[in-house]
Design a protein around this motif. Structure first.
Motif, short mmCIF file in Angstrom:
data_model
loop_
_atom_site.label_atom_id
_atom_site.label_comp_id
_atom_site.label_asym_id
_atom_site.label_seq_id
_atom_site.Cartn_x
_atom_site.Cartn_y
_atom_site.Cartn_z
N ARG A 1 0.85 -1.20 0.00
CA ARG A 1 0.00 0.00 0.00
C ARG A 1 0.88 1.24 0.00
NH1 ARG A 1 -4.59 -1.67 4.54
NH2 ARG A 1 -5.42 -3.47 3.38
N PRO A 2 0.52 2.21 -0.86
CA PRO A 2 1.31 3.44 -0.93
C PRO A 2 1.41 4.12 0.43
CG PRO A 2 -0.25 3.31 -2.74
CD PRO A 2 -0.60 2.20 -1.82
N HIS A 3 2.62 4.60 0.75
CA HIS A 3 2.89 5.35 1.99
C HIS A 3 2.77 4.50 3.26
CE1 HIS A 3 2.69 8.67 -0.76
NE2 HIS A 3 1.39 8.48 -0.99
N GLN A 4 2.51 3.20 3.12
CA GLN A 4 2.44 2.33 4.29
C GLN A 4 3.49 1.21 4.23
OE1 GLN A 4 -1.42 0.95 5.60
NE2 GLN A 4 -2.46 2.68 4.63
N GLY A 5 3.59 0.59 3.07
CA GLY A 5 4.57 -0.48 2.92
C GLY A 5 3.93 -1.81 2.62
N TYR A 6 4.69 -2.86 2.92
CA TYR A 6 4.25 -4.22 2.61
C TYR A 6 3.76 -4.92 3.88
CZ TYR A 6 6.75 -3.55 -1.78
OH TYR A 6 7.17 -3.07 -2.99
N THR A 7 2.70 -5.73 3.70
CA THR A 7 2.11 -6.45 4.82
C THR A 7 1.88 -7.90 4.43
OG1 THR A 7 0.93 -4.44 5.51
CG2 THR A 7 0.19 -6.52 6.45
N LEU A 8 2.17 -8.80 5.35
CA LEU A 8 1.88 -10.22 5.16
C LEU A 8 0.96 -10.67 6.28
CD1 LEU A 8 2.37 -12.99 3.80
CD2 LEU A 8 4.33 -13.27 5.33
N ASP A 9 -0.18 -11.22 5.90
CA ASP A 9 -1.13 -11.76 6.88
C ASP A 9 -0.41 -12.82 7.72
OD1 ASP A 9 -3.16 -12.95 8.29
OD2 ASP A 9 -4.25 -13.68 6.55
N SER A 10 -0.47 -12.67 9.03
CA SER A 10 0.27 -13.58 9.91
C SER A 10 -0.22 -15.02 9.81
CB SER A 10 0.18 -13.09 11.36
OG SER A 10 -1.18 -13.01 11.77
N GLY A 11 -1.45 -15.23 9.36
CA GLY A 11 -1.97 -16.59 9.22
C GLY A 11 -1.65 -17.22 7.88
N ALA A 12 -1.07 -16.42 6.97
CA ALA A 12 -0.80 -16.93 5.62
C ALA A 12 0.20 -18.06 5.63
CB ALA A 12 -0.31 -15.79 4.73
N ALA A 13 1.22 -17.97 6.49
CA ALA A 13 2.26 -19.00 6.52
C ALA A 13 1.67 -20.36 6.87
CB ALA A 13 3.34 -18.62 7.53
N GLY A 14 0.82 -20.39 7.88
CA GLY A 14 0.21 -21.65 8.28
C GLY A 14 -0.69 -22.23 7.20
N ARG A 15 -1.46 -21.37 6.55
CA ARG A 15 -2.35 -21.87 5.50
C ARG A 15 -1.57 -22.41 4.31
NH1 ARG A 15 -5.14 -17.17 7.10
NH2 ARG A 15 -4.34 -15.97 5.33
N LEU A 16 -0.50 -21.74 3.95
CA LEU A 16 0.30 -22.21 2.81
C LEU A 16 1.03 -23.51 3.15
CD1 LEU A 16 1.04 -21.40 -0.08
CD2 LEU A 16 3.04 -20.22 0.84
N ALA A 17 1.60 -23.58 4.36
CA ALA A 17 2.34 -24.78 4.76
C ALA A 17 1.42 -25.97 4.95
CB ALA A 17 3.12 -24.51 6.05
N ALA A 18 0.14 -25.73 5.21
CA ALA A 18 -0.81 -26.83 5.36
C ALA A 18 -1.03 -27.55 4.03
CB ALA A 18 -2.13 -26.32 5.91
N ARG A 19 -0.79 -26.85 2.92
CA ARG A 19 -1.03 -27.43 1.60
C ARG A 19 0.21 -28.09 1.02
NH1 ARG A 19 -3.40 -22.31 0.83
NH2 ARG A 19 -1.80 -21.73 -0.68
N ARG A 20 1.40 -27.58 1.35
CA ARG A 20 2.62 -28.11 0.74
C ARG A 20 3.82 -27.72 1.59
NH1 ARG A 20 5.14 -23.80 -2.10
NH2 ARG A 20 3.76 -22.06 -2.57
N PHE A 21 4.95 -28.38 1.33
CA PHE A 21 6.18 -27.97 1.99
C PHE A 21 6.67 -26.68 1.37
CE2 PHE A 21 10.83 -27.87 2.23
CZ PHE A 21 10.98 -27.88 3.61
#
Length: 352
Positions: free
Chosen positions: A63-83
């Protein structure tokens, strides 16, 4: 990661360092300037790494003037599907073991890939993980069934240990895997001399260490760790039926390969450091506290025959001490151990 990356030994990938920084932010936005400066890269390079993470499925918002954000739950959801090798690298950033991860969909043996990396100068702590091994092996060159769904991992170690302490690395690895498995499964996990990890006398994991030595110690060690985490649609070979189990079945909850690999590397790093700093004592104590069949009658198959008696203990050099009839004690450095049942006991019964 493509197969060609299996010969690299150049340290953690930049995008893994970007991911680690975003995860460390805990869901809060981080400016591009802050990220680039902290990682020592240009804004243009940062943007390329962010795009690479997005292509791999990471929901990184900018987002302009704010920066980059990663949803803290994204890692768990992605790792649940694959290594996710980038996630393991990010979690282990700055650690001694697990900072660099090479992933392959299928390989003959992860130990073979790790050995090539070690010969090319890969640093200690480099890890190789495969979804499937076509030619996995255990002790005595036995085949190791390695279907999709398990954790098939090899790790490069460069120990600064005297030669007499090198055999204890197998016990340290077995204890570390058992500790990690017990923490995730929530039930007792044992070790069987020298390298098997058991739940209710069924094998859930095994360790194979291969050492390249010089006269004063080890040049490097490849620690192969195979864990029966889950089985994705493949029937269990008839010769293994009833002899093995899966961590997913024992845990009663979903355990991801990323979660398991991280737990094993953390426990192994602790045991590895103990062996260097405090000597054999703590590692031997940790192994003994989980030892299966100590104090029980066993038969050990050796290349020259067999030894039967009571499995008394492990010696400081990692050998198994067996007391034979008449009180004679023998130290065994390598062999296959089988528990002897009392006369008339049903299969699977112990001697207690």
């Amino acid at each position: 990661m493509p197969a060609k990356d299996a010969v690299r030994g150049d340290g953690p990938r930049p995008r893994s360092r970007v991911l680690a920084a975003l995860l460390a932010a805990g869901g809060q936005p981080v400016s591009g300037a802050t990220l680039a400066e902290g990682l020592g890269i240009t804004r243009a390079a940062l943007w390329k790494h962010i795009e690479a993470l997005r292509r791999d499925g990471w929901p990184v918002e900018g987002r302009p003037h704010q920066g980059y954000t990663l949803d803290s739950g994204a890692a768990g959801r992605l790792a649940a599907r694959r290594f996710v090798p980038e996630l393991l690298e990010a979690r282990r950033a700055g650690a001694r073991l697990g900072h660099t991860v090479h992933w392959l969909a299928e390989v003959g043996s992860t130990n073979d890939v790790a050995r090539r990396l070690a010969e090319a100068g890969a640093p200690e702590g480099t890890v190789v993980v495969a979804d499937r091994q076509a030619a996995g092996r255990g002790r005595l060159r036995r085949a190791w069934w390695s279907p999709p769904g398990g954790l098939w991992m090899s790790l490069i170690l460069r120990p600064a240990l005297p030669p007499e302490h090198l055999p204890l690395l197998t016990l340290a690895a077995a204890a570390a895997v058992a500790e990690a498995a017990e923490g995730l499964a929530g039930r007792p996990v044992q070790v069987k001399w020298p390298n098997d990890v058991l739940i209710d006398d069924r094998k859930v994991a095994g360790i194979l260490l291969e050492t390249v030595s010089h006269p004063h110690g080890a040049e490097y060690v490849v620690a192969g760790i195979g864990v029966n985490l889950d089985v994705e649609g493949e029937p269990v070979p008839a010769e293994l039926a009833g002899r093995l189990t899966w961590l997913a079945r024992e845990a009663g909850r979903r355990v991801t390969r990323n979660e398991l690999a991280e737990a094993i590397l953390q426990r192994l790093e602790e045991r590895y450091a103990q062996l260097h700093q405090e000597g054999p004592g703590p590692v031997l104590a940790a192994w003994r506290s989980r030892a299966a069949w100590l104090g029980e009658p066993v038969r050990v198959a050796l290349p020259t025959g067999e030894v039967a008696g009571i499995a008394l203990d492990v010696a400081p050099d990692g050998s198994l001490v067996v007391e034979q009839a008449g009180g004679r004690r023998q130290r065994i450095l390598a062999g296959d151990v089988q528990r002897l049942r009392p006369a008339g006991a049903p299969p699977g019964a112990g001697s207690r």
